[in-house]
Design a protein around this motif. Structure first.
Motif, mmCIF file in Angstrom:
data_model
loop_
_atom_site.group_PDB
_atom_site.id
_atom_site.type_symbol
_atom_site.label_atom_id
_atom_site.label_comp_id
_atom_site.label_asym_id
_atom_site.label_seq_id
_atom_site.Cartn_x
_atom_site.Cartn_y
_atom_site.Cartn_z
ATOM 1 N N PHE A 124 -56.971 31.017 -28.151
ATOM 2 C CA PHE A 124 -55.514 31.053 -28.062
ATOM 3 C C PHE A 124 -55.076 29.897 -27.174
ATOM 4 O O PHE A 124 -55.564 29.747 -26.048
ATOM 5 C CB PHE A 124 -55.008 32.369 -27.473
ATOM 6 C CG PHE A 124 -53.533 32.375 -27.181
ATOM 7 C CD1 PHE A 124 -52.606 32.229 -28.200
ATOM 8 C CD2 PHE A 124 -53.067 32.502 -25.876
ATOM 9 C CE1 PHE A 124 -51.239 32.204 -27.936
ATOM 10 C CE2 PHE A 124 -51.713 32.500 -25.599
ATOM 11 C CZ PHE A 124 -50.791 32.343 -26.630
ATOM 12 N N SER B 22 -50.900 34.564 -22.391
ATOM 13 C CA SER B 22 -52.208 33.977 -22.066
ATOM 14 C C SER B 22 -53.158 35.041 -21.536
ATOM 15 O O SER B 22 -54.350 35.052 -21.872
ATOM 16 C CB SER B 22 -52.030 32.855 -21.044
ATOM 17 O OG SER B 22 -51.315 31.772 -21.606
ATOM 18 N N SER C 278 -51.836 28.052 -25.363
ATOM 19 C CA SER C 278 -50.446 28.234 -24.949
ATOM 20 C C SER C 278 -49.895 26.941 -24.364
ATOM 21 O O SER C 278 -50.462 26.377 -23.422
ATOM 22 C CB SER C 278 -50.321 29.354 -23.921
ATOM 23 O OG SER C 278 -48.986 29.435 -23.450
ATOM 24 N N PHE D 191 -54.794 38.415 -31.774
ATOM 25 C CA PHE D 191 -55.660 38.118 -30.638
ATOM 26 C C PHE D 191 -57.044 38.755 -30.789
ATOM 27 O O PHE D 191 -58.030 38.269 -30.223
ATOM 28 C CB PHE D 191 -55.022 38.603 -29.339
ATOM 29 C CG PHE D 191 -53.921 37.721 -28.809
ATOM 30 C CD1 PHE D 191 -53.730 36.443 -29.296
ATOM 31 C CD2 PHE D 191 -53.077 38.174 -27.803
ATOM 32 C CE1 PHE D 191 -52.723 35.626 -28.802
ATOM 33 C CE2 PHE D 191 -52.068 37.367 -27.298
ATOM 34 C CZ PHE D 191 -51.889 36.094 -27.797
ATOM 35 N N SER E 118 -58.696 31.910 -23.783
ATOM 36 C CA SER E 118 -57.288 31.578 -23.552
ATOM 37 C C SER E 118 -57.161 30.245 -22.834
ATOM 38 O O SER E 118 -57.605 30.102 -21.688
ATOM 39 C CB SER E 118 -56.624 32.692 -22.737
ATOM 40 O OG SER E 118 -55.246 32.494 -22.618
ATOM 41 N N LEU F 150 -58.374 32.321 -17.414
ATOM 42 C CA LEU F 150 -57.535 31.323 -18.072
ATOM 43 C C LEU F 150 -58.131 29.926 -17.895
ATOM 44 O O LEU F 150 -58.493 29.542 -16.787
ATOM 45 C CB LEU F 150 -56.115 31.347 -17.488
ATOM 46 C CG LEU F 150 -55.384 32.681 -17.534
ATOM 47 C CD1 LEU F 150 -54.007 32.553 -16.883
ATOM 48 C CD2 LEU F 150 -55.242 33.181 -18.964
ATOM 49 N N ALA G 260 -54.131 37.591 -24.359
ATOM 50 C CA ALA G 260 -55.208 37.096 -25.217
ATOM 51 C C ALA G 260 -56.571 37.408 -24.611
ATOM 52 O O ALA G 260 -57.504 37.824 -25.328
ATOM 53 C CB ALA G 260 -55.051 35.598 -25.441
#
Length: 307
Positions: A216, A226, A218, A210, A236, A259, A229
């Motif tokens: 990243f 999440s 997911s 990370f 993320s 996120l 990261a």
């Protein structure tokens, strides 16, 4: 005198559900309640169509458990229950939602919804008289005939911040990491042949990844990775489930900070990433109060007395 018994698999740092079950036992003991772990045993619905399959699974599970042994976290206060299960009337038994029925035949049962009932096993079987707690706002409202669903959430988190931070993070990031986990079967949004799959890696290994990748992705909509990261400086992205809006995913906006619910939300995630760590620290600070409220409500509901 009320005691707590947490029905849980062996400790596994890579399983968020297992970690919080052990953490619940630990926090209860830290607060002065008497709490124990009880080794999880896979539970089945047996009928003439699946009898031989489930007998095989039972034997496989029993052999696996006997060989691997039951592990705990040495930093937690989590004694393993060694007594008889013939009379658990003084215990409040906590089952995660994946447990089928009431294998310990307990009188006082709390069902802790760590995910949507039926998500993992494609079926669930609870019983009347249970007290039900949701983990957080991501769990849809749920009720079961004859049982009571608490209006309060039982949110217990354990974030290994010693790994997930910006220490030694790369200034020149590139590439993607991704995870599948509970998103198995979901269509990929890009070619991941050159990307790093983090499934089944340790926290130490994941955190190093990370800290060097730019993105990243997911496919598991509810994994803490999440957030991990974001804490390490990666962008993320969460690939949502079909028909589930961003608000339905996490009704509480604070839980969405940092996120991106799809690639089109990357800018919003970047603009709110600095709110993630303060939110986590606030959630960590609230764990003891949440567990204490859960314990008192459970004791009152079942008409028991605190030790």
């Amino acid at each position: 005198m009320a005691k707590f018994l947490i029905f849980t698999p062996s400790y596994d740092e890579k399983s968020g559900g297992v970690v919080v079950l052990h953490k619940l036992c630990h926090v209860l003991n830290e607060l002065g309640y008497s709490s124990y772990l009880f080794p999880y045993a896979y539970t089945y619905e047996i009928n003439r169509f699946n009898f031989f399959k489930n007998v095989f699974n039972f034997l496989k599970w029993s052999v696996f458990t006997s060989i691997k042994g039951f592990k705990t976290n040495s930093n937690f206060k989590t004694p393993v229950y060694k007594g008889s299960i013939d009379n658990l009337d003084d215990f409040i038994v906590v089952y995660p939602e994946v447990v089928f029925g009431n294998p310990l035949r307990a009188k006082n049962v709390v069902r802790w919804l760590l995910h949507q009932p039926g998500f993992h096993e494609k079926r669930f079987y609870f019983s009347s008289g249970e007290l039900i707690f949701k983990f957080n706002s991501a769990i849809k409202d749920f009720s079961f005939p004859g049982s009571c669903t608490s209006p309060n959430e039982l949110k217990v988190i354990h974030y290994p911040l010693e790994y997930y931070n910006l220490s030694n993070a790369s200034k020149n990031r590139s590439g993607y990491a991704y995870c599948i986990r509970k998103g198995k079967g979901k269509a990929f949004i890009k070619d991941h042949s050159g990307d790093i799959l983090i499934d089944n890696l340790s926290h130490e290994e994941v955190s190093k990844i990370f800290k060097k990748v730019e993105f990243f992705v997911s496919y598991d909509t509810y994994t803490a990775y999440s957030i991990f990261a974001v804490l390490c400086g990666s962008k993320s992205i969460v690939i949502g489930d079909e028909g589930v809006s961003e608000v339905s995913w996490y009704p509480n906006q604070d839980d969405r900070h940092g996120l991106a619910y799809g690639f089109e939300k990357i800018k919003w995630a970047d603009d709110t990433k600095n709110l993630v760590l303060p939110h986590i620290q606030n959630e960590i600070n609230k764990v003891s109060d949440s567990v204490n409220a859960f314990a008192k409500e459970s004791i009152d509901y079942f008409g028991l007395v605190k030790i």
